[in-house]
Design a protein around this motif. Sequence first.
Motif, PDB file in Angstrom:
ATOM      1  N   VAL B  13      41.236  25.273  32.178  1.00 60.01           N
ATOM      2  CA  VAL B  13      41.092  26.655  33.083  1.00 60.01           C
ATOM      3  C   VAL B  13      40.649  26.690  34.326  1.00 60.01           C
ATOM      4  CG1 VAL B  13      41.449  27.868  31.051  1.00 60.01           C
ATOM      5  CG2 VAL B  13      39.135  27.651  31.845  1.00 60.01           C
ATOM      6  N   ARG B  14      39.819  25.384  34.603  1.00 56.53           N
ATOM      7  CA  ARG B  14      39.290  25.552  35.895  1.00 56.53           C
ATOM      8  C   ARG B  14      40.379  25.384  37.213  1.00 56.53           C
ATOM      9  NH1 ARG B  14      38.907  20.338  38.545  1.00 56.53           N
ATOM     10  NH2 ARG B  14      39.521  18.548  37.162  1.00 56.53           N
ATOM     11  N   PHE B  15      41.759  25.483  36.905  1.00 61.82           N
ATOM     12  CA  PHE B  15      42.660  25.361  37.742  1.00 61.82           C
ATOM     13  C   PHE B  15      43.390  26.621  38.144  1.00 61.82           C
ATOM     14  CE2 PHE B  15      42.796  20.662  36.420  1.00 61.82           C
ATOM     15  CZ  PHE B  15      42.327  20.272  37.632  1.00 61.82           C
ATOM     16  N   LEU B  16      42.934  27.532  37.345  1.00 59.57           N
ATOM     17  CA  LEU B  16      43.182  29.255  37.581  1.00 59.57           C
ATOM     18  C   LEU B  16      42.602  29.405  38.808  1.00 59.57           C
ATOM     19  CD1 LEU B  16      42.578  30.616  34.041  1.00 59.57           C
ATOM     20  CD2 LEU B  16      44.717  29.626  35.231  1.00 59.57           C
ATOM     21  N   SER B  17      43.443  30.421  39.493  1.00 56.91           N
ATOM     22  CA  SER B  17      43.055  31.011  40.943  1.00 56.91           C
ATOM     23  C   SER B  17      42.126  32.091  40.603  1.00 56.91           C
ATOM     24  CB  SER B  17      44.282  31.416  41.883  1.00 56.91           C
ATOM     25  OG  SER B  17      44.559  32.634  41.101  1.00 56.91           O
ATOM     26  N   ARG B  19      42.477  35.127  41.515  1.00 53.30           N
ATOM     27  CA  ARG B  19      43.185  36.308  41.166  1.00 53.30           C
ATOM     28  C   ARG B  19      43.646  35.939  39.639  1.00 53.30           C
ATOM     29  NH1 ARG B  19      48.438  37.005  44.727  1.00 53.30           N
ATOM     30  NH2 ARG B  19      48.777  38.441  42.966  1.00 53.30           N
ATOM     31  N   ASP B  20      43.994  34.819  39.201  1.00 53.03           N
ATOM     32  CA  ASP B  20      44.446  34.521  37.981  1.00 53.03           C
ATOM     33  C   ASP B  20      43.580  35.134  36.878  1.00 53.03           C
ATOM     34  OD1 ASP B  20      46.815  33.553  38.739  1.00 53.03           O
ATOM     35  OD2 ASP B  20      46.190  31.366  38.701  1.00 53.03           O
ATOM     36  N   ARG B  23      43.000  38.796  36.414  1.00 47.91           N
ATOM     37  CA  ARG B  23      44.255  39.189  35.622  1.00 47.91           C
ATOM     38  C   ARG B  23      43.914  38.651  34.214  1.00 47.91           C
ATOM     39  NH1 ARG B  23      48.564  38.154  38.393  1.00 47.91           N
ATOM     40  NH2 ARG B  23      48.039  35.772  37.779  1.00 47.91           N
ATOM     41  N   VAL B  24      43.364  37.656  34.022  1.00 48.79           N
ATOM     42  CA  VAL B  24      43.057  37.468  32.503  1.00 48.79           C
ATOM     43  C   VAL B  24      41.794  38.272  32.011  1.00 48.79           C
ATOM     44  CG1 VAL B  24      42.277  35.412  31.157  1.00 48.79           C
ATOM     45  CG2 VAL B  24      44.131  34.967  32.815  1.00 48.79           C
ATOM     46  N   ARG B  27      43.261  41.845  31.161  1.00 46.05           N
ATOM     47  CA  ARG B  27      44.023  41.910  29.734  1.00 46.05           C
ATOM     48  C   ARG B  27      42.824  41.648  28.650  1.00 46.05           C
ATOM     49  NH1 ARG B  27      49.209  38.540  31.699  1.00 46.05           N
ATOM     50  NH2 ARG B  27      50.298  40.162  33.028  1.00 46.05           N
ATOM     51  N   THR B  56      39.667  27.674  43.496  1.00 52.08           N
ATOM     52  CA  THR B  56      40.446  26.710  42.482  1.00 52.08           C
ATOM     53  C   THR B  56      40.199  25.218  41.914  1.00 52.08           C
ATOM     54  OG1 THR B  56      42.314  28.346  43.043  1.00 52.08           O
ATOM     55  CG2 THR B  56      42.948  26.491  41.629  1.00 52.08           C
ATOM     56  N   PRO B  91      40.902  32.935  27.002  1.00 54.62           N
ATOM     57  CA  PRO B  91      41.418  31.371  26.459  1.00 54.62           C
ATOM     58  C   PRO B  91      40.353  30.529  26.633  1.00 54.62           C
ATOM     59  CG  PRO B  91      41.742  32.182  28.878  1.00 54.62           C
ATOM     60  CD  PRO B  91      41.162  33.497  28.058  1.00 54.62           C
TER      61      PRO B  91
END
Lengths: 661, 240
Positions: B13-17, B19-20, B23-24, B27, B56, B91
């Motif tokens: 998950v370190r590759f999420l931005s 913004r990602d 959003r995660v 949710r 990211t 996650p």
Amino acid sequence: MSASEPMFDRLEPLLARVQRPARYIGCEVGAVQPDWSKCEGPDGDRVVRWLLAYPDTYEIGQPNQGLQILFEILNERSDALAERTYAPWVDLEDEMRSAGLPLFSIDTHREASAFNLLAFNLSAELTYTNLLNMVDLAGVPVRSRDRGPEHPLVIAGGHCTYNPEPLADFLDAVVLGDGEEVVGEVTEVVGEWLAAGSRDRTELLRALCGVEGVYVPAAYEVTYDGDGADALVESVEACWETAPMPVPKRTLPDLAEWPYPQSQMVPLTEVVHDRLNVEVFRGCTRGCRFCQAGMITRPVRERPAEQVSAMVREGLARTGYDEVALTSLSSADFSGIAETVEEIVESDTEGRISVSLPSLRVDAFGVDIAAQVQKGRRTGLTFAPEAGTWRMRQVINKLIREEDLYGAVDSAYSQGWRRVKLYFLTGLPTETDEDTLGIARMAENCVTIGKRHMRNPSVTVSVGGFVPKPFTPFQWFGQNTEEELHRKIGLLRDALRRNRNVAFKWHDSRASVVEGMLSRGDRRLGSAIESAWRKGATFQEWSECFSLEMWQEALAEEGLRPEHYAYRHRTEDEVLPWEHLDAGLHKDFLWQDWTDALQEVGLPDCRWTPCYDCGACTGWGVEHVVASAVPPAGGSQGTGQDLDTGGLLPEVVAVPVEVRT
Amino acid sequence: MRVRIRYGVEGKVRFLSHRDVARVMERAIRRAAVPVAYTEGFSPRPKVQYGLALSTGYESDGEYIDIYLDPERQGVRDPREIALALTVCLPAGLEVLAAAEVPRQATSLQDSVESTQWRVLLDVTGGGAMGGLAQQVDELLASESYEIDIIRKGKPVSEDLRPLVHALRVTAPSGGGPAVLEAELGTKPRSIRPSELLGALGVSEPRLVRRTHQWTRRDGDRREPLALGDLSPRAEACAS
Ligand code: SF4
């Protein structure tokens, strides 16, 4: 390192260098985890490992419901497991090729060679070169005949596979129709082959021919009536006795038995259609003649309304989404639409859930439903009248009265929507410039209506070039040339230029040519596809990557021309390249419907009027599964279609302002 | 009520931005039935305040969000329970490390953090390269100013790195393995990115970058916005 071990550590340094690395990590919330320990047990060597592939980026492919459904069904089985893969964008592809890294799965990050099947979902012709590229990245020879028993089987399903002939050299097998049941049967055949030592690939292909709905291109021989650019298919013969002729499609008789996906996964990064999707029915019998999806998915099979409600309720709670789409080819036709929408709205006490109907009905009833469910800002509503004159809509059998469209538009603006988006096709059979310009006239009338409710209404007109598809009444139609489509777009652009309230958008007519050739091509096109891929023509769905020049060069090298495949009208006696496949529709029904089209004769919806025996139910032991025996209320879109009154001048626009007709 | 969450980022998950991740989180908050407040207006958004963005590709032991709860709504309000509920909904790799209530008027996360601490793993081959790196670190620390060229808002600018480097240390791998670079970088008046520091030291592709801490200052003491293990319902000390 064994191929069945995860390889994420080798991928990591590459991900640090590419754009949007999150599209390669998987990790979706709620995703079923493929259980590799199945491969360890006593029958472990016959566990069939599927790599489900979508030949476009993760952002486009991840939401694909078909792929998610098969992913769940396969992982539930004790004799199968499934992972997913998507086309790596060009930056990662370069990195992978120079680091010697193969195509990988995104669930547990294993190499493609750890799988027995590489199974593609084919929803668009322009992704064919991506398919070849992914097979190549997987370390598998692109041509079927060059593969050995050590290579995964390359198969495909999805709408494009109703004419898989241009890909016949590259695909080992093709699945026609609904995939839910057939993936299990394929698993069993492949599992037995694995258990028996998996030696002879041809033996496996022969066995697969015995699975209903499976087409093995190598089992059929195609002959042509010559060898020039304009040669036609003369005959198609089955050369193995196991090979059926014609190859039937699969149809699920009852959607209620397959409430999938049960655990729709929530992506961690941005994708298209990022929302909960619940399929309310499959199939459509509106009978729009340009629409391949409607023809090949007949008959209509509704999901029971209670099941839809349960899937919505549980899905929203499980995923945390605040939007749910009720999907189908025409969701407002769902018998339980009113109750379902009402139930969602009532249970949403805090008013944060919005419901979307991807295909809105073109009448006030459709807008009322949209009004009930669209929370927050009412920005835009989309309608698809598809053609600008009643005559043209009779030809295509999209029998929307102009007054219904204007009623819908009036209702939308009066309820606070500021923008109306209209979808049209141009390049339709028998289309005259008057028909084309009818699009501009309709758009202007919508602006006039909007001005009654607000100072600055906006109308977006989106026009696509029509591409005829196999198994539709228009399969015999020679599509408009690139120049002709370009000219028509120009006509519309000029006509709409002066209207400040209309925004005009159109699709690249050059891409329509390539799409047209691939959709109705024969096996000879395979070499041109391979050649275009070798020139680097991947991601052809993306305008920044599309290259007509590469396709032209590739065709010229193979001595083929677009005139033959795309622009030529075909005759009744011609053997169509896909004729040995059976989408359920009688050829004489399609031909009759084609001649009716040319005579501007409409055809009603057989859900609510007597069956006209198109072939989809008769002889297949299936029938419509529709909860309501009567059509939904409404205008021309509701009461079965209106076959002859569409030419009336709509009252709503006739009164207040002068309107061009 | 304002609840501060400290979370870690590790693995895929370190590759999420940034913004990602936002959003995660939103949710997860909804799925966990946390009674978050919503903004007013046409498109109401959950009222969640984010700390300094993490680039990211980087891992972290110290990321923060503040969640504002709606007194009118039903649901889990106890920070400890919110932490547990969120953990289930996130996650793998995004992990809640601490949670506590903070006063509504406390300074925003973005404004209160004065420096961030980093641990960077570097593949340094050979003693010579290691020596060179150590020397560069020494030179930087010994200098009065250290101008570097960086890009800000699309424009190349020159920035003095030196005052923003509060601490810097490189240790050689004993018995193989990657070298470890530890740095504390100031955020005021402008933050400097670890990649910019690494660029100045001639390192282009670190193996792994991890934010270990974010520091605030109160009464002259350096503290974290929320200390690890702080799952107590009310942790005033941490509200800077
Ligand atoms: S076979 Fe008859 S009822 Fe079935 S889809 Fe065709 S026309 Fe409709």
